[in-house]
Design a protein around this motif. Structure first.
Motif, PDB file in Angstrom:
ATOM      1  N   ILE A  43     -60.903 -25.581 -36.563  1.00 14.17           N
ATOM      2  CA  ILE A  43     -60.216 -24.314 -36.317  1.00 14.17           C
ATOM      3  C   ILE A  43     -61.131 -23.134 -36.608  1.00 14.17           C
ATOM      4  O   ILE A  43     -61.122 -22.114 -35.909  1.00 14.17           O
ATOM      5  CB  ILE A  43     -58.932 -24.231 -37.164  1.00 14.17           C
ATOM      6  CG1 ILE A  43     -57.909 -25.268 -36.664  1.00 14.17           C
ATOM      7  CG2 ILE A  43     -58.332 -22.837 -37.115  1.00 14.17           C
ATOM      8  CD1 ILE A  43     -56.709 -25.449 -37.572  1.00 14.17           C
ATOM      9  N   HIS A  46     -63.110 -21.746 -33.786  1.00 16.02           N
ATOM     10  CA  HIS A  46     -62.322 -21.087 -32.741  1.00 16.02           C
ATOM     11  C   HIS A  46     -62.593 -21.634 -31.344  1.00 16.02           C
ATOM     12  O   HIS A  46     -62.820 -20.872 -30.393  1.00 16.02           O
ATOM     13  CB  HIS A  46     -62.586 -19.574 -32.758  1.00 16.02           C
ATOM     14  CG  HIS A  46     -62.374 -18.941 -34.089  1.00 16.02           C
ATOM     15  ND1 HIS A  46     -61.123 -18.768 -34.657  1.00 16.02           N
ATOM     16  CD2 HIS A  46     -63.266 -18.449 -34.995  1.00 16.02           C
ATOM     17  CE1 HIS A  46     -61.243 -18.192 -35.836  1.00 16.02           C
ATOM     18  NE2 HIS A  46     -62.526 -17.990 -36.069  1.00 16.02           N
ATOM     19  N   ARG A  67     -50.162 -36.616 -31.866  1.00 19.19           N
ATOM     20  CA  ARG A  67     -49.114 -35.639 -32.166  1.00 19.19           C
ATOM     21  C   ARG A  67     -49.551 -34.708 -33.298  1.00 19.19           C
ATOM     22  O   ARG A  67     -49.306 -33.493 -33.249  1.00 19.19           O
ATOM     23  CB  ARG A  67     -47.814 -36.346 -32.543  1.00 19.19           C
ATOM     24  CG  ARG A  67     -47.067 -36.942 -31.371  1.00 19.19           C
ATOM     25  CD  ARG A  67     -45.700 -37.429 -31.781  1.00 19.19           C
ATOM     26  NE  ARG A  67     -44.957 -37.995 -30.668  1.00 19.19           N
ATOM     27  CZ  ARG A  67     -44.234 -37.287 -29.800  1.00 19.19           C
ATOM     28  NH1 ARG A  67     -44.152 -35.960 -29.951  1.00 19.19           N
ATOM     29  NH2 ARG A  67     -43.592 -37.874 -28.825  1.00 19.19           N
ATOM     30  N   ALA A  70     -51.900 -32.197 -31.859  1.00 21.11           N
ATOM     31  CA  ALA A  70     -51.195 -31.202 -31.054  1.00 21.11           C
ATOM     32  C   ALA A  70     -50.494 -30.171 -31.934  1.00 21.11           C
ATOM     33  O   ALA A  70     -50.446 -28.982 -31.590  1.00 21.11           O
ATOM     34  CB  ALA A  70     -50.183 -31.892 -30.143  1.00 21.11           C
ATOM     35  N   GLU A  71     -49.950 -30.626 -33.066  1.00 21.62           N
ATOM     36  CA  GLU A  71     -49.274 -29.706 -33.977  1.00 21.62           C
ATOM     37  C   GLU A  71     -50.252 -28.851 -34.758  1.00 21.62           C
ATOM     38  O   GLU A  71     -49.936 -27.723 -35.155  1.00 21.62           O
ATOM     39  CB  GLU A  71     -48.403 -30.509 -34.948  1.00 21.62           C
ATOM     40  CG  GLU A  71     -47.229 -31.216 -34.283  1.00 21.62           C
ATOM     41  CD  GLU A  71     -46.519 -32.179 -35.219  1.00 21.62           C
ATOM     42  OE1 GLU A  71     -46.959 -32.298 -36.382  1.00 21.62           O
ATOM     43  OE2 GLU A  71     -45.540 -32.820 -34.772  1.00 21.62           O
ATOM     44  N   THR A  72     -51.466 -29.364 -34.980  1.00 21.14           N
ATOM     45  CA  THR A  72     -52.456 -28.663 -35.807  1.00 21.14           C
ATOM     46  C   THR A  72     -53.286 -27.676 -35.002  1.00 21.14           C
ATOM     47  O   THR A  72     -53.590 -26.569 -35.476  1.00 21.14           O
ATOM     48  CB  THR A  72     -53.390 -29.690 -36.481  1.00 21.14           C
ATOM     49  OG1 THR A  72     -52.605 -30.586 -37.269  1.00 21.14           O
ATOM     50  CG2 THR A  72     -54.421 -28.991 -37.367  1.00 21.14           C
ATOM     51  N   PHE A  73     -53.659 -28.074 -33.784  1.00 22.32           N
ATOM     52  CA  PHE A  73     -54.556 -27.240 -32.974  1.00 22.32           C
ATOM     53  C   PHE A  73     -53.760 -26.605 -31.831  1.00 22.32           C
ATOM     54  O   PHE A  73     -53.319 -27.297 -30.924  1.00 22.32           O
ATOM     55  CB  PHE A  73     -55.693 -28.086 -32.409  1.00 22.32           C
ATOM     56  CG  PHE A  73     -56.478 -28.815 -33.457  1.00 22.32           C
ATOM     57  CD1 PHE A  73     -57.320 -28.128 -34.320  1.00 22.32           C
ATOM     58  CD2 PHE A  73     -56.371 -30.195 -33.591  1.00 22.32           C
ATOM     59  CE1 PHE A  73     -58.040 -28.794 -35.294  1.00 22.32           C
ATOM     60  CE2 PHE A  73     -57.095 -30.876 -34.556  1.00 22.32           C
ATOM     61  CZ  PHE A  73     -57.931 -30.167 -35.420  1.00 22.32           C
ATOM     62  N   ASP A  74     -53.599 -25.321 -31.892  1.00 21.92           N
ATOM     63  CA  ASP A  74     -52.804 -24.614 -30.896  1.00 21.92           C
ATOM     64  C   ASP A  74     -53.666 -24.292 -29.675  1.00 21.92           C
ATOM     65  O   ASP A  74     -53.961 -23.136 -29.374  1.00 21.92           O
ATOM     66  CB  ASP A  74     -52.241 -23.323 -31.500  1.00 21.92           C
ATOM     67  CG  ASP A  74     -51.303 -22.620 -30.531  1.00 21.92           C
ATOM     68  OD1 ASP A  74     -50.805 -23.286 -29.603  1.00 21.92           O
ATOM     69  OD2 ASP A  74     -51.090 -21.398 -30.696  1.00 21.92           O
ATOM     70  N   ARG A  75     -54.097 -25.349 -28.995  1.00 22.32           N
ATOM     71  CA  ARG A  75     -54.960 -25.235 -27.813  1.00 22.32           C
ATOM     72  C   ARG A  75     -54.955 -26.578 -27.095  1.00 22.32           C
ATOM     73  O   ARG A  75     -54.543 -27.594 -27.665  1.00 22.32           O
ATOM     74  CB  ARG A  75     -56.376 -24.839 -28.217  1.00 22.32           C
ATOM     75  CG  ARG A  75     -57.106 -25.849 -29.085  1.00 22.32           C
ATOM     76  CD  ARG A  75     -58.000 -25.154 -30.074  1.00 22.32           C
ATOM     77  NE  ARG A  75     -57.234 -24.571 -31.153  1.00 22.32           N
ATOM     78  CZ  ARG A  75     -57.651 -23.557 -31.916  1.00 22.32           C
ATOM     79  NH1 ARG A  75     -58.829 -22.995 -31.694  1.00 22.32           N
ATOM     80  NH2 ARG A  75     -56.904 -23.083 -32.893  1.00 22.32           N
ATOM     81  N   GLN A 107     -49.725 -29.712 -25.164  1.00 22.90           N
ATOM     82  CA  GLN A 107     -51.141 -29.554 -25.526  1.00 22.90           C
ATOM     83  C   GLN A 107     -51.995 -30.760 -25.160  1.00 22.90           C
ATOM     84  O   GLN A 107     -53.217 -30.664 -25.091  1.00 22.90           O
ATOM     85  CB  GLN A 107     -51.292 -29.303 -27.036  1.00 22.90           C
ATOM     86  CG  GLN A 107     -50.726 -27.974 -27.502  1.00 22.90           C
ATOM     87  CD  GLN A 107     -49.355 -28.188 -28.115  1.00 22.90           C
ATOM     88  OE1 GLN A 107     -48.516 -28.891 -27.552  1.00 22.90           O
ATOM     89  NE2 GLN A 107     -49.136 -27.590 -29.277  1.00 22.90           N
TER      90      GLN A 107
END
Length: 295
Positions: A43, A46, A67, A70-75, A107
């Motif tokens: 993260i 970026h 999963r 997907a929940e941790t990385f908003d991309r 995601q």
């Protein structure tokens, strides 16, 4: 699998500055604190997206880890599967489960089930799992005994005499899917990034600074994908084909043709790395090495 299910060429478009390439994380071997530190590191760079080239975990833990990502990385997370990801299940059953998961979680993008992802007008991302397909090396006399034969249902429940046929089928089908995706690329695409798990060429199958021998090649090279890539590169000399792969846990770079470059990634059980922060510019994909192991 539909190579272009609901996406289609151009339907997936995203601005790309930097993509974090991760390979062979084997999350089931990493401590929770290691995972958290690694996630914070990713993260902190970026990245616009993540590209994951297989061996995520094993069994049902593969879906769980995807999963979590997907929940941790908003991309977007673009990925293929490696042989370990099929352990405890069948090849077809695992793929169906992961296809359903990816279609349910926005995601996640399982590249084996996706058409080309347009990263820019002249750049695209495609991918397929690949497999050590027994087309290279000396399969008949190899002393290698892959765990795949005991831990993947397709092999475990079938006769040893059929194993080579299964390996070659998987490599051939991976090559066919990639060929279809490469052929569907718009003429405007001058740079294509290809994610796969198994090194496609012997020249890209690295171990301790050397390339593979006859003994290991049957399980560590995917000739079906190699053929698809070579044909596409020779037919499109003005398009640069940049390949990302893993599987061997040792890194190296191989120029197969002037417009076909393969980058093989590093891994070590229990650690988590960022293999590269890939940059996309008008000159194409730049793949510097960023090996920062979290233990």
């Amino acid at each position: 699998m539909d190579p272009a299910h609901s996406d289609g060429v151009g339907a997936h478009r995203m601005p790309v500055a930097t993509m974090a390439w991760i390979t062979d994380p084997h999350f089931d071997h990493a401590k929770l604190e290691t995972w958290r530190e690694w996630a914070d590191e990713v993260i902190g760079h970026h990245p616009t997206a993540l590209v994951l080239t297989g061996d995520i975990s094993e069994g049902d833990d593969v879906s769980y880890q995807l999963r979590c990502m997907a929940e941790t990385f908003d991309r977007p997370i673009y990925f293929v599967l490696g042989n370990h990801d099929f352990y405890g299940k069948s090849i077809g059953g695992t793929r169906r489960q992961i296809i359903d998961l990816a279609r349910d979680v926005p995601q996640l993008h399982y590249l084996t089930d996706c058409g080309p992802v347009m990263l820019a007008k002249d750049a695209a991302l495609i991918g397929d799992d690949g497999w050590g397909d027994a087309t290279q090396g000396d399969y008949e006399n190899t002393t290698v005994r892959s765990n795949d034969f005991e831990l993947i249902d397709d092999f475990r429940t079938s006769s040893r005499d059929t194993w080579r046929e299964i390996l070659q089928r998987e490599g051939r089908q991976s090559g066919e899917r990639l060929s279809s995706k490469l052929a569907s690329l718009p003429k405007s695409v001058r740079h294509v990034l290809i994610a796969t798990h198994v090194p496609p060429f012997r020249e890209s199958c690295w171990y301790e600074g050397k390339t593979t021998d006859e003994n290991w090649a049957p399980f560590f090279v995917c000739g079906g994908v190699a053929e698809a890539l070579r044909v596409a590169a020779e037919a499109n000399p003005d398009r640069i084909h940049t390949v990302l792969c893993g599987h061997t846990h040792h890194d190296g770079d191989a120029e197969i043709l002037p417009n076909l470059i393969v980058h093989t990634g590093y891994s070590r059980y229990g650690t988590l790395d960022i293999e590269s922060l890939i940059e996309l510019s008008g000159d194409g994909f730049f793949v510097p090495r960023v090996v920062e192991a979290m233990e």
